[in-house]
Structure formats: structure tokens, C-alpha cells
Design an enzyme around this catalytic site. Structure first.
Site, PDB file in Angstrom:
ATOM      1  N   THR A   1      58.802  46.869  16.176  1.00  0.00           N
ATOM      2  CA  THR A   1      59.656  46.607  14.978  1.00  0.00           C
ATOM      3  C   THR A   1      58.944  46.431  13.775  1.00  0.00           C
ATOM      4  OG1 THR A   1      60.088  44.641  16.011  1.00  0.00           O
ATOM      5  CG2 THR A   1      61.812  46.316  16.471  1.00  0.00           C
TER       6      THR A   1
ATOM      7  N   LYS B   1      55.087  44.143  22.359  1.00  0.00           N
ATOM      8  CA  LYS B   1      55.439  44.142  21.089  1.00  0.00           C
ATOM      9  C   LYS B   1      55.952  42.901  20.351  1.00  0.00           C
ATOM     10  CE  LYS B   1      59.154  44.264  19.224  1.00  0.00           C
ATOM     11  NZ  LYS B   1      60.280  43.186  18.686  1.00  0.00           N
TER      12      LYS B   1
ATOM     13  N   THR C   1      61.395  37.605  20.705  1.00  0.00           N
ATOM     14  CA  THR C   1      61.642  38.757  20.542  1.00  0.00           C
ATOM     15  C   THR C   1      60.336  39.393  20.952  1.00  0.00           C
ATOM     16  OG1 THR C   1      63.188  38.392  19.064  1.00  0.00           O
ATOM     17  CG2 THR C   1      62.440  40.447  18.842  1.00  0.00           C
TER      18      THR C   1
ATOM     19  N   GLU D   1      54.678  37.397  11.488  1.00  0.00           N
ATOM     20  CA  GLU D   1      55.177  37.925  10.345  1.00  0.00           C
ATOM     21  C   GLU D   1      54.731  36.953   9.010  1.00  0.00           C
ATOM     22  OE1 GLU D   1      59.363  40.353  11.391  1.00  0.00           O
ATOM     23  OE2 GLU D   1      59.345  38.362  10.435  1.00  0.00           O
TER      24      GLU D   1
ATOM     25  N   ASN E   1      62.207  37.752   6.458  1.00  0.00           N
ATOM     26  CA  ASN E   1      63.323  37.233   7.062  1.00  0.00           C
ATOM     27  C   ASN E   1      64.578  37.148   6.217  1.00  0.00           C
ATOM     28  OD1 ASN E   1      62.654  37.327  10.164  1.00  0.00           O
ATOM     29  ND2 ASN E   1      60.814  36.387   9.137  1.00  0.00           N
TER      30      ASN E   1
ATOM     31  N   THR F   1      68.459  41.171  11.295  1.00  0.00           N
ATOM     32  CA  THR F   1      68.129  41.077  12.645  1.00  0.00           C
ATOM     33  C   THR F   1      69.188  40.832  13.555  1.00  0.00           C
ATOM     34  OG1 THR F   1      67.683  38.762  12.501  1.00  0.00           O
ATOM     35  CG2 THR F   1      65.771  40.422  12.360  1.00  0.00           C
TER      36      THR F   1
END
Length: 400
Positions: free
Chosen positions: A149, A175, A186, A270, A395, A400
Site C-alpha cells: 500500500t 507488506k 497493518t 511512513e 496520514n 485509511t
């Protein structure tokens, strides 16, 4: 990647089918064994779970799994009964494609929450993936990309050993880049081996491996709806793990593969500018040690201090204090990147500019010693990242 040694009897595919808008990005992956696998899973501890987690929990452990299908771009979470039906439909389509029973196909989804899957595109994608299945490293990389993602690179790890002339292998793909916290986050992972083990052995091996890897990392403390780690063992090497030494060898390989994948997740976190390793020593209970490490890893003030290359040791020590683990402060010492900054409950004189410059290199090691006996297994290790403005930007802009 072409030189990577892979387990026998597995094929892979990653294709674009239209779940994602960018046609250059694969969004559907297949992992297929040419024979039945012992298969087990470890899943999210969130009470809100995606439909694929519901399906896979009901189908594992198993001694007959043949395939795993994964889509990215849509988590198929909070989608009601239709979501479960869609997940089951995905497994049925793959079962037809690889000549297996639908109950012997597992499914994962990752991406945006609260949207139904575009099943027409996924059905077409499964057909495309079936047509390009291959046991090559290139195909495995495409399958790893099809899971991504917000990841910036595919995550693959492998370990092999020579058992009296027979090479046995464990390989995994995963991932994950955010919404990462212990008790799974996640992140999705498929770990495969050509050693023959049964589901009971696999369950023990995977639980221990996950505790020392995916349950020992955190980006932001957010446990997601879709977290899944699957272990598939097909026995294609012809070598079963029979002796305690062989079982330990498999456990070690699976753990190392999972640890390598978990580290890749943190290095791809991230917006991150720092890779952070927290070591906790001198506590009698490893669960308590992990709890302290997790508290430090997820503390906003701790993470921002690291972002600013600030050796503000008081934030790390105080975070340990509110972890709800009992310890004697007068026995606690802290090193930052090898420099002692706090010893036996008191501050020490150190070169703050030196420590800050070492932190600015992007790797931060926090070693907390609570003064007890050294665990024969070594310190508990927990990985995390810093908290940057880029993480907030990503974010706040990405749904999401």
C-alpha cells in the site's frame, strides 16, 4: 533478487487488476503450492477485523492449504456480510484456477477500510495471475509488490540450510509501513517452507517467531483490522523435521525471516528519518521488558526527541516509569548509541553534542539495563521509528 534461493513447490504472481487506479502498480498477488501445505496463521487482536481475517481464522490451522490470494488497495473491512461473501468468492475463484477446494485457499486484503471490493476486477485479476504463475524470484517480487500500500519497496527475506545434502528453505514476503503496533498491525506476511512439518509444529514455530518479530515493532501504536501472518509448509524438499534439532532449525529460520521482514517494515516506516532499536536488559520477565520497550517506542515525546536528535534521556526513563512494570529506579542505567547518559538512577556527565551527532546519522540505539541478571536469551529487542511532520502529512492526506 534472481540469486535468491526459494523453497521448492511454490509459485507466485503479482498483477494489476484495477483495485488501485495506478496501472503500473500490482494490486493482486497469488502464492500457490503444488501440493497441500500445513498452514497456520496469527491474526490481528483488534476487535474490528476485516472479512479475510474471519475467513482465514475459520480455515486455519489446516493440513491441506494450497494457495493464498491477496489484494491491496481495499481492506474489505467493515463491509458486513457482503464483505465475507466477497472474501469467500475470492478463494473460490482461486480454487478453480489451481484445482483445489475453496476451503484450502486463504485470503488477505489491505488498503482503505469501509469499501466493498470491485469483484469484477478481482475476478479478472485472478485469471491474469493464474496465467503468469512462476517459481522465479522475479515472480515472487511481483507478488510482494502486489501486497504493497504505502510501502516504498517490496519486502522479501529467505534462509536456507543444508540438512545432510538436502537444502531446506524458508522464504517470506510481507507488506507494512504504518498502522504498525504489537499484537500485529497493518501488515501482511506469507512465510513458506519446503520442510515437512505438521500444523501443531507450525503453530508453535509461528507463534514464537511472531513474538520475536512482528510483535516487537511499532510505528504508531495503531493495531489494524487486517493483520495476518501465514506460515505454509509443503514438504517439497522431501525432508520432514523429525528430530528436536531439525525442529529447532526450522524455528530459527522462520524467526530470522520474520525478524528480517519486521526490520524492513520499520526501515520503511511512513515519513521516518530514524531507525530505532530499543534493548531492555536486566529484568526477570521478558514480557515486562517488551512492555517497557513498547511504551518507549510509542511515546510521542520519545519519538519526537529522536526526530530532533535530542538525547533527552528523561523522556525515555519516564516512559519506562509509566509502563506499569515495577522496577527499582536506582538500578536503572541508559545508554544512547553506546554513550552512558544515566546510571544507577542518577544523571552522568556526557558529551551531548557527540550523542546528538550520532543520532543524526539516522540510527538510534537505546539500551536500558534494569540491573538484574542477564537473560541467557539476551536483551529484549524492540524496533520503532521516529515521529516526523512527514508522517503527519501522509496520514492526514491519505484515507485509511
Amino acid at each position: 533478487m534472481p540469486d535468491l534461493h526459494l523453497p521448492l513447490g511454490f509459485q507466485y504472481a503479482g498483477v494489476h487488476c484495477g483495485v488501485k487506479s495506478d496501472a503500473k502498480k500490482p494490486d493482486l498477488s497469488l502464492f500457490v503450492s503444488d501440493r497441500p501445505c500445513a498452514a497456520v496463521g496469527v491474526y490481528t487482536q483488534n476487535r474490528v477485523v476485516g472479512a479475510p481475517v474471519i475467513v482465514d481464522r475459520a480455515r486455519t490451522p489446516s493440513d491441506s492449504v494450497r494457495a493464498v490470494v491477496i489484494n491491496s488497495g481495499n481492506a474489505n473491512a467493515c463491509t458486513g456480510e457482503r464483505g465475507v461473501e466477497d472474501a469467500q468468492r475470492m478463494t473460490a475463484l482461486v480454487a478453480i484456477a489451481v484445482d483445489a477446494a475453496r476451503e484450502d485457499v486463504l485470503v488477505c486484503s489491505t488498503g482503505i477500510i469501509g469499501h466493498h471490493l470491485p469483484m469484477e476486477q478481482i475476478e479478472n485479476g485472478i485469471g491474469l495471475a493464474k496465467g503468469v504463475l512462476s517459481g522465479s524470484a522475479e515472480s515472487l517480487e511481483l507478488a510482494a509488490r502486489g501486497m504493497m500500500t504505502t510501502d516504498t519497496f517490496p519486502k522479501i527475506a529467505s534462509r536456507s540450510e543444508d540438512w545432510d545434502g538436502t537444502i531446506v528453505t524458508v522464504t517470506g514476503a510481507c507488506k507494512g509501513a504504518a498502522m504498525i503496533a504489537p499484537n500485529m498491525a497493518t501488515m501482511l506476511a506469507v512465510v513458506m517452507t519446503d520442510v515437512a512439518i505438521d500444523a501443531t509444529q507450525a503453530s508453535m514455530i509461528l507463534k514464537e517467531a511472531v513474538d520475536e518479530s512482528f510483535n516487537s515493532i511499532s510505528v504508531d501504536g495503531h493495531t489494524s483490522t487486517s493483520d495476518t501472518v501465514l506460515l505454509l509448509a509443503n514438504g517439497a524438499s522431501g525432508r520432514p523435521a523429525e528430530t528436536p534439532e531439525e525442529i529447532e532449525s526450522v524455528r530459527s529460520m522462520v524467526t530470522l525471516v520474520c525478524q528480517n521482514l519486521a526490520e524492513m517494515i520499520i526501515r520503511d516506516a511512513e515519513g521516518a528519518e530514524h531507525f530505532v532499536r530499543i534493548e531492555i536488559a536486566g529484568l526477570p520477565d521478558r514480557n515486562d521488558a517488551r512492555k517497557i520497550a513498547k511504551t518507549i517506542a510509542e511515546g510521542a515525546l520519545c519519538k519526537t526527541a529522536i526526530t530532533g536528535n535530542d538525547p533527552n534521556w528523561g523522556r525515555f526513563v519516564s516512559a519506562a516509569g509509566y509502563s506499569e512494570v515495577e522496577f527499582d529506579l536506582n538500578q536503572l542505567s541508559l545508554d544512547i548509541n553506546g554513550v552512558r547518559v544515566f546510571e544507577s538512577g542518577s544523571p552522568v556527565v556526557y558529551d551531548e553534542a557527540l550523542v546528538s551527532s550520532r543520532m543524526a546519522e539516522g540510527e538510534v540505539n537505546l539500551h536500558l539495563d534494569f540491573g538484574g541478571e542477564t537473560d541467557p536469551a539476551g536483551p529484549v529487542v524492540f524496533l520503532t521509528s521516529d515521529l516526523t511532520a512527514e508522517y503527519v502529512r501522509l496520514n492526514s492526506e491519505y484515507t485509511t
